[in-house]
Design a protein around this motif. Sequence first.
Motif: not given
Length: 89
Positions: A8-14, A18-21, A49-61
């Motif tokens: 989702x970060x790939x298309x997030x306007x916020x 550098x933060x992944x957009x 396919x959807x992988x729900x329980x994964x964290x974005x590498x730049x925000x592993x928390x």
Amino acid sequence: MKEMIIWPAYIDIKRTKNEGRKVPKEFAVANPKLKDIADKIKKMGLEHSIEIKKSYPMEPWEICGYIKVKLDKNTSKLQILKEISKNMK
């Protein structure tokens, strides 16, 4: 065929580039949700396919999940991301 991961970060306007957009701001959307992205991909007729329980590498928390999409070898990641975000506006 090739596979592409869409966070989702790939298309997030916020987010900044550098933060992944990955898309220009004119294509980015506010608060993109995994389900909404998956719905748009489905409407585009792409196998995914959807992988729900994964964290974005730049925000592993933060667990946000990602979508794995199968694409033609001639299709670029940016092209698909622009198409997805355009369909979400």
